[in-house]
Design a protein around this motif. Structure first.
Motif, PDB file in Angstrom:
ATOM      1  N   TYR A 134       0.821  -1.214   0.000  1.00 33.66           N
ATOM      2  CA  TYR A 134       0.000   0.000   0.000  1.00 33.66           C
ATOM      3  C   TYR A 134       0.857   1.267   0.000  1.00 33.66           C
ATOM      4  N   ILE A 135       1.828   1.347   0.889  1.00 33.42           N
ATOM      5  CA  ILE A 135       2.687   2.533   0.968  1.00 33.42           C
ATOM      6  C   ILE A 135       3.495   2.686  -0.315  1.00 33.42           C
ATOM      7  N   ASP A 136       3.946   1.569  -0.871  1.00 33.44           N
ATOM      8  CA  ASP A 136       4.698   1.628  -2.124  1.00 33.44           C
ATOM      9  C   ASP A 136       3.839   2.178  -3.260  1.00 33.44           C
ATOM     10  N   LEU A 137       2.545   1.830  -3.266  1.00 30.62           N
ATOM     11  CA  LEU A 137       1.642   2.378  -4.282  1.00 30.62           C
ATOM     12  C   LEU A 137       1.512   3.888  -4.136  1.00 30.62           C
ATOM     13  N   LEU A 138       1.327   4.349  -2.909  1.00 33.45           N
ATOM     14  CA  LEU A 138       1.228   5.789  -2.676  1.00 33.45           C
ATOM     15  C   LEU A 138       2.495   6.501  -3.138  1.00 33.45           C
ATOM     16  N   ASP A 139       3.647   5.944  -2.765  1.00 33.49           N
ATOM     17  CA  ASP A 139       4.921   6.538  -3.181  1.00 33.49           C
ATOM     18  C   ASP A 139       5.051   6.552  -4.701  1.00 33.49           C
ATOM     19  N   LEU A 140       4.635   5.460  -5.331  1.00 40.25           N
ATOM     20  CA  LEU A 140       4.740   5.346  -6.786  1.00 40.25           C
ATOM     21  C   LEU A 140       3.914   6.427  -7.480  1.00 40.25           C
ATOM     22  N   PHE A 141       2.652   6.569  -7.101  1.00 43.18           N
ATOM     23  CA  PHE A 141       1.798   7.579  -7.740  1.00 43.18           C
ATOM     24  C   PHE A 141       2.323   8.989  -7.480  1.00 43.18           C
ATOM     25  N   ASN A 142       2.816   9.243  -6.268  1.00 37.13           N
ATOM     26  CA  ASN A 142       3.380  10.560  -5.962  1.00 37.13           C
ATOM     27  C   ASN A 142       4.614  10.844  -6.816  1.00 37.13           C
ATOM     28  N   GLU A 143       5.477   9.843  -6.944  1.00 38.84           N
ATOM     29  CA  GLU A 143       6.705  10.035  -7.723  1.00 38.84           C
ATOM     30  C   GLU A 143       6.395  10.236  -9.202  1.00 38.84           C
ATOM     31  N   ILE A 144       5.445   9.472  -9.726  1.00 33.54           N
ATOM     32  CA  ILE A 144       5.079   9.612 -11.133  1.00 33.54           C
ATOM     33  C   ILE A 144       4.475  10.986 -11.392  1.00 33.54           C
ATOM     34  N   GLU A 145       3.657  11.468 -10.470  1.00 38.44           N
ATOM     35  CA  GLU A 145       3.090  12.814 -10.637  1.00 38.44           C
ATOM     36  C   GLU A 145       4.204  13.859 -10.644  1.00 38.44           C
ATOM     37  N   PHE A 146       5.161  13.720  -9.727  1.00 36.39           N
ATOM     38  CA  PHE A 146       6.281  14.665  -9.671  1.00 36.39           C
ATOM     39  C   PHE A 146       7.056  14.666 -10.985  1.00 36.39           C
ATOM     40  N   GLN A 147       7.355  13.483 -11.518  1.00 28.15           N
ATOM     41  CA  GLN A 147       8.098  13.397 -12.769  1.00 28.15           C
ATOM     42  C   GLN A 147       7.322  14.018 -13.926  1.00 28.15           C
ATOM     43  N   THR A 148       6.018  13.778 -13.957  1.00 24.69           N
ATOM     44  CA  THR A 148       5.220  14.262 -15.080  1.00 24.69           C
ATOM     45  C   THR A 148       5.077  15.782 -15.067  1.00 24.69           C
ATOM     46  N   VAL A 149       4.765  16.352 -13.914  1.00 19.99           N
ATOM     47  CA  VAL A 149       4.614  17.807 -13.868  1.00 19.99           C
ATOM     48  C   VAL A 149       5.971  18.497 -14.013  1.00 19.99           C
ATOM     49  N   SER A 150       7.062  17.812 -13.645  1.00 19.80           N
ATOM     50  CA  SER A 150       8.394  18.365 -13.894  1.00 19.80           C
ATOM     51  C   SER A 150       8.669  18.423 -15.392  1.00 19.80           C
ATOM     52  N   GLY A 151       8.247  17.385 -16.112  1.00 18.59           N
ATOM     53  CA  GLY A 151       8.371  17.407 -17.563  1.00 18.59           C
ATOM     54  C   GLY A 151       7.540  18.510 -18.174  1.00 18.59           C
ATOM     55  N   GLN A 152       6.332  18.713 -17.650  1.00 19.55           N
ATOM     56  CA  GLN A 152       5.483  19.808 -18.131  1.00 19.55           C
ATOM     57  C   GLN A 152       6.121  21.155 -17.844  1.00 19.55           C
ATOM     58  N   MET A 153       6.749  21.314 -16.670  1.00 17.49           N
ATOM     59  CA  MET A 153       7.428  22.561 -16.337  1.00 17.49           C
ATOM     60  C   MET A 153       8.537  22.856 -17.336  1.00 17.49           C
ATOM     61  N   LEU A 154       9.360  21.844 -17.643  1.00 16.15           N
ATOM     62  CA  LEU A 154      10.443  22.032 -18.602  1.00 16.15           C
ATOM     63  C   LEU A 154       9.885  22.389 -19.970  1.00 16.15           C
TER      64      LEU A 154
END
Length: 357
Positions: free
Chosen positions: A153-173
């Motif tokens: 469960y915690i790994d899923l939460l971390d995974l979705f949070n990390e993927i969101e961070f990577q995606t919006v970072s790509g959008q920022m760039l």
């Protein structure tokens, strides 16, 4: 023919199951006491969800179920496993919808999936900016309701949070590279383009579904970095194809009106054109790229055609195809090879892929 029919029937049945579970998850959300203050709360949320989540190809979500089945040796999933896998399917679709609503506003798109973007609805407008947060916050609530108590469960939460961070970072760039008032085509180089694409598209479109399936199978994601890299490369190819279709695709087929040229996007097309163009062609690109004028757009597309970017795309596709097949073959696990092979076939519209030496 029988095999093809079975695949179609399986996909159809899974779509029906996903629709059923979507209705269940939506009902759980609408029962939240926070939506009981105003009479039309339920109507707004219900319509917002129905307009943004269903209707896509479900490629990302369907990959979770497919991958989980492969990791189980091809065995049919038990009812409780199917419920959980489909719930993750839909969490990914929720995330996709959150990104779409957000990026459509930022990028000024008009259509999505052949329909007006949510913020283009006359009754919605910039209220869509808040709706995107509503979409986003549903994800951890769904995960808590259906996965709390699971070892991963915690790994899923971390995974979705990390993927969101990577995606919006790509959008920022992407946004700061194409910032209004600082237009500079000299910044549009292949390394920058690849970094935008890998973070904005590759991780959430391809790595996330497989990572969800791996976690459900009890795997440690740290042991699958090479798989992650292959999946991100698949996502890169898909974005390159999307950039190509933005210019040369039929809006009726691709479901949106391409605006990369007008929006001064750092797309694969302009990056390749700048690498190939002579002095006169480069001047035309600098003078016309990023202008919302039909004549300027036509001049840019003429340069693209003169540079044979259609052929260059075909060459890129073949080279990417060959490279990925080689990387898939190098995976020590036959199960992982089959998993990657299945995803590869969906992306490259390939029916049979021979991975034998």
């Amino acid at each position: 023919m029988a095999e093809v029919t079975n695949v179609i029937e399986t996909t159809t049945n899974l779509n029906v199951k996903l629709c059923s579970i979507y209705s269940r998850l939506k009902s759980e959300i609408l029962q939240d006491s926070v939506f009981n203050f105003v009479d039309n709360d339920h109507q707004w949320i219900n319509r917002m969800l129905d307009c943004n989540i269903p209707g896509g190809k479900l490629n990302r979500g369907l990959s979770v179920v497919d991958c989980f089945k492969l990791l189980k040796g091809g065995k049919e999933l038990e009812d409780d496993e199917l419920l959980l896998a489909c719930s993750l399917d839909l969490c990914i679709e929720w995330l996709q919808s959150y990104f779409q609503v957000l990026f459509d506003i930022m990028d000024g798109y008009h259509t999505r999936r052949g329909q007006p973007c949510w913020f283009k609805d006359s009754n919605v407008g910039l209220k869509a900016a808040n709706d995107r947060f509503i979409l986003r916050i549903h994800i951890p609530r769904i995960l808590r309701r259906h996965f709390k108590g699971k070892l991963y469960y915690i790994d899923l939460l971390d995974l979705f949070n990390e993927i969101e961070f990577q995606t919006v970072s790509g959008q920022m760039l992407d946004l700061i590279t194409t910032q209004e008032g600082e237009k500079d085509l000299s910044k549009y180089k292949l390394p920058i383009y690849r970094r935008i694409v890998q973070f904005k598209t590759g991780y959430y479109s391809f790595y996330l579904p497989v990572a969800c399936a791996l976690l459900m199978s009890g795997e440690n994601l740290d042991n699958f970095t090479s798989v992650r890299n292959i999946l991100v490369e698949m996502g890169t190819y898909l974005q390159v194809e999307d950039d190509y279709l933005d210019c040369f695709g039929d809006p009726e087929v691709i479901g949106k009106i391409g605006k990369d040229i007008e929006d001064f996007k750092c797309s694969w097309m302009i990056v390749q054109a700048l690498e190939q163009a002579n002095e006169d062609q480069t001047k035309i690109l600098y003078e016309n790229y990023g202008k919302s004028n039909d004549a300027c757009v036509a001049k840019v597309k003429t340069v693209y055609k003169d540079l044979n970017l259609q052929d260059i795309f075909s060459q890129y596709k073949k080279a990417s195809n060959d490279q990925l097949i080689s990387q898939i073959k190098s995976q020590p696990s036959k199960v992982v090879q089959e998993l990657l092979k299945s995803l590869f076939a969906k992306i490259y519209k390939t029916q049979v892929i021979n991975l034998d030496p």
